[in-house]
Design an enzyme around this catalytic site. Sequence first.
Site, mmCIF file in Angstrom:
data_model
loop_
_atom_site.group_PDB
_atom_site.id
_atom_site.type_symbol
_atom_site.label_atom_id
_atom_site.label_comp_id
_atom_site.label_asym_id
_atom_site.label_seq_id
_atom_site.Cartn_x
_atom_site.Cartn_y
_atom_site.Cartn_z
ATOM 1 C CG HIS A 222 13.674 76.967 29.420
ATOM 2 N ND1 HIS A 222 14.173 76.000 30.269
ATOM 3 C CD2 HIS A 222 14.155 78.145 29.885
ATOM 4 C CE1 HIS A 222 14.925 76.564 31.197
ATOM 5 N NE2 HIS A 222 14.932 77.858 30.997
ATOM 6 C CE LYS A 224 18.539 76.576 28.576
ATOM 7 N NZ LYS A 224 17.377 77.424 28.498
ATOM 8 C CG ASP A 229 28.026 70.858 8.501
ATOM 9 O OD1 ASP A 229 27.258 71.704 7.988
ATOM 10 O OD2 ASP A 229 29.258 70.984 8.526
ATOM 11 C CG HIS A 400 21.336 78.224 34.569
ATOM 12 N ND1 HIS A 400 21.316 77.870 33.226
ATOM 13 C CD2 HIS A 400 20.155 78.852 34.796
ATOM 14 C CE1 HIS A 400 20.188 78.279 32.670
ATOM 15 N NE2 HIS A 400 19.456 78.864 33.602
ATOM 16 C CE LYS A 402 18.542 74.985 32.902
ATOM 17 N NZ LYS A 402 18.158 75.811 33.994
ATOM 18 C CG ASP A 407 20.396 53.285 41.101
ATOM 19 O OD1 ASP A 407 20.516 53.847 42.202
ATOM 20 O OD2 ASP A 407 19.397 52.621 40.771
#
Length: 482
Positions: A222, A224, A229, A400, A402, A407
């Site tokens: 899952h 991404k 370089d 979508h 996450k 604080d």
Amino acid sequence: MVIEHWLNIAVVILLVLNTLGAIVTVFRDKTRDITTVWAWMQVLLLFPVFGFAFYFFFGRKLSDKRIFDIRTQRVMGIDRIAKKQKQEMKRLEDNEYREEQTFVRLFLNNEQAIFTNENDVEIFTDGHEKFARLFTDIENATHHINIEYYTIYDDQIGNELVDLLTKKAQEGVRVRVIFDAWGSGGRHNKMYQRLRDAGGQVEAFLMARWQMFSLRVNNHDHRKLVIIDGNIGYIGGFNVGDQYLGRKPKFGHWRDTHLRVEGDAVLAMQSCFFMDWNATTVTEKLQFSEDYFPDTTVAGGVAMQIVSSGPESDAKQIYQGYLHMLAIAQESITIQSPYFIPNQAIMDVLSVAARSGVKVRIMIPGMPDHAFVYRATQYYAHQMVKAGAEVYTYDNGFLHAKTLVIDDKVVSVGSANMDIRSFALNFEVNAFMYSRDVARQMNDIFAEDLKHATKLTRQYFSEQSLWLRFKQMFSRLLAPIL
């Protein structure tokens, strides 16, 4: 009468065998959480025979050999960048990072996640802006491009990416792509053929030669990640597909959060990619060298750790990071997640925080993309409203992102949702950042999202139909396996 008698005997035998099979199947794995065990028992007992077909796709875990391969690669990668950590650890003695030392120690002990404090971070919430920046960086690559996505669809943006990677491969740049075949809707060999012909390498994450035996919903990649370089990295929630640019009428505007990072944190992203590549490929293994782990000098001052987690580790690194953030929050907790299906520990700490005066704000989508998951999310949202938290639905398309902020000083952005699947089943990667400036930017983004959100109230839930409430409660029973 004779036929009916034997049919009754056959049914009894089938039920007995189904029960014995369910017990053996579920309890033989001693590493499963007990709530997950009982959830699977319900499925296998309530749906004889068919429940096992469901388990074949949703319940199987990686083989011990696969887990060993991944653990081996993890150790190899960490050993080669340990010296970089020793340099950074000296800076933790400074008062500037005193409050963050508990996080640093937690992730070091769990995963040896290196701490870096000289990073430049750019935040993206729109797919068009993110991909425009990404494509520009790819165009400027001179040595290598390492790409890892849960989803790379064979559509307009997917082909634009492959075309650009093919061009770079023809120029002599080393191009490697890892994708999850389940998340991408197949292997898409035709789309990738031109890239392979140009010398690029493409691998389906941990996909067996016989694809049928790899068809599992659990334990998927899952993550991404893009590393260019060795000095530019991308991490966050966006996958590659037209829907992530708002081109699918079903979802409308796609609201996500992604980071572009320059600095030493990119080395940790590279290590994660190396681990996944070497555990997946059966041909060319990557070797750690200065070409892939160059010295970086960046003016940015964002401190962060790149934390990966997956079923190869019992530590549940990202989950423990989330839990620690929520437990130590004193003023505010801000969560955005498309799937809000926490376990009991997360629910307890959020409820305690809300009842203790901590400002708890949670934003979830206002539309479903998976029916059971959405109903379970609604159930837990209701529980949080009753605990005193502020819960909102995002109404301007699909949310979508996450993200977690506490604080106004500690931030997490990555691929891991606030759900049990991300906590324990899938391979995830998040950036944990210790920066008031990044926290301020994230809070500003949340404030902007509130302009397109609806606050959920006790009255809202009390006016729901009995049928809708039943669907929410039933979906909640399946929460450990959703």
